[in-house]
Design an enzyme around this catalytic site. Structure first.
Site, mmCIF file in Angstrom:
data_model
loop_
_atom_site.group_PDB
_atom_site.id
_atom_site.type_symbol
_atom_site.label_atom_id
_atom_site.label_comp_id
_atom_site.label_asym_id
_atom_site.label_seq_id
_atom_site.Cartn_x
_atom_site.Cartn_y
_atom_site.Cartn_z
ATOM 1 N N LYS A 118 64.884 46.861 8.368
ATOM 2 C CA LYS A 118 63.822 47.833 8.624
ATOM 3 C C LYS A 118 62.497 47.109 8.850
ATOM 4 O O LYS A 118 61.789 47.349 9.836
ATOM 5 C CB LYS A 118 63.692 48.803 7.445
ATOM 6 C CG LYS A 118 62.704 49.897 7.699
ATOM 7 C CD LYS A 118 62.209 50.514 6.427
ATOM 8 C CE LYS A 118 61.102 49.674 5.849
ATOM 9 N NZ LYS A 118 60.432 50.235 4.697
ATOM 10 N N ASP A 136 63.853 54.011 7.960
ATOM 11 C CA ASP A 136 63.448 54.092 6.555
ATOM 12 C C ASP A 136 63.968 55.412 5.987
ATOM 13 O O ASP A 136 64.715 56.134 6.651
ATOM 14 C CB ASP A 136 61.923 53.954 6.417
ATOM 15 C CG ASP A 136 61.196 55.225 6.854
ATOM 16 O OD1 ASP A 136 61.824 56.104 7.485
ATOM 17 O OD2 ASP A 136 59.999 55.347 6.553
#
Ligand code: SF4
Length: 215
Positions: A118, A136
């Site tokens: 991420k 996320d």
């Protein structure tokens, strides 16, 4: 137009020009801010990074930092002890393994302390303008509620599915729009369903319709 793009269009109407809420002014600050934002809000990260970057303005100064001092700068955010350790290790690894230059690609970035997929996707998309979708908690929740990805998908599967669902040139913007939609409208607890234009597309709304409309 496919269903996922139609949904994205609606979300982008609600959050046009969505962008990151983290404060940073260069690649080093961006990368550190994103590492620190894991399981912490952007607002809480912004409160600590001003002083942190004033004292440790690049990987060279951060690599030599005393962990206790860095902890003091970070102690209002979650997991600050491990984050202090990670960012110092990150700075040393950038110097030792990449000649002091923060890498420009996901594969190299994820070899560094504190950086997962991420974080790496946010860095390449934000700084290097390489299309990417960072998944996320908000992106994952929204895309599952809206049935763009399957409930059972893990983060990597979710990322791949979203990359297939949206045109490449829209990936980075989609990431920002989905985050803001998840943060302020489609919240984890008590989402603002009553005013949401996506009720008819939403699994959560279908399941909880009676109680939402009763409130
Ligand atoms: S209807 Fe509610 S749960 Fe569904 S997308 Fe909208 S805000 Fe999220």
């Amino acid at each position: 137009m496919n269903r996922s793009v139609r949904i994205l269009n609606e979300i982008e109407k609600l959050y046009p020009n969505a962008e990151t809420e983290l404060n940073f002014s260069n690649l080093y600050e961006l990368t550190i801010a994103v590492i620190l934002s894991a399981q912490s809000t952007d607002i809480s990260v912004n409160k600590v990074t001003g002083d942190l970057f004033a004292k440790y303005s690049d990987v060279e100064t951060l690599a030599k930092a005393d962990v206790k001092d860095v902890e003091k700068h970070l102690n209002t955010i979650g997991l600050y002890r491990s984050k202090a350790k990670n960012i110092i290790a990150f700075a040393n690894q950038v110097i030792d393994n990449f000649d002091g230059k923060i890498p420009d690609n996901v594969e190299d970035l994820i070899t560094l302390s504190g950086i997962g997929r991420k974080t790496a996707n946010v860095v390449v998309s934000e700084h290097f303008k390489i299309p990417a979708i960072a998944v996320d908690t908000h992106v994952e929740r929204v895309s599952k509620r809206l049935k763009i990805v399957r409930e059972s998908y893990n983060v990597v599967e979710t990322e791949k599915r979203l990359m297939r669902a949206f045109p490449k040139e829209r990936w980075s913007q989609a990431h920002h729009s989905l985050i803001l939609f998840g943060r302020y409208t489609c919240k984890a607890i008590k989402p603002n369903c009553k005013t949401c234009p996506l009720q008819s597309e939403c699994k959560y709304f279908t399941k909880h319709k009676a109680e939402i409309l009763k409130d």
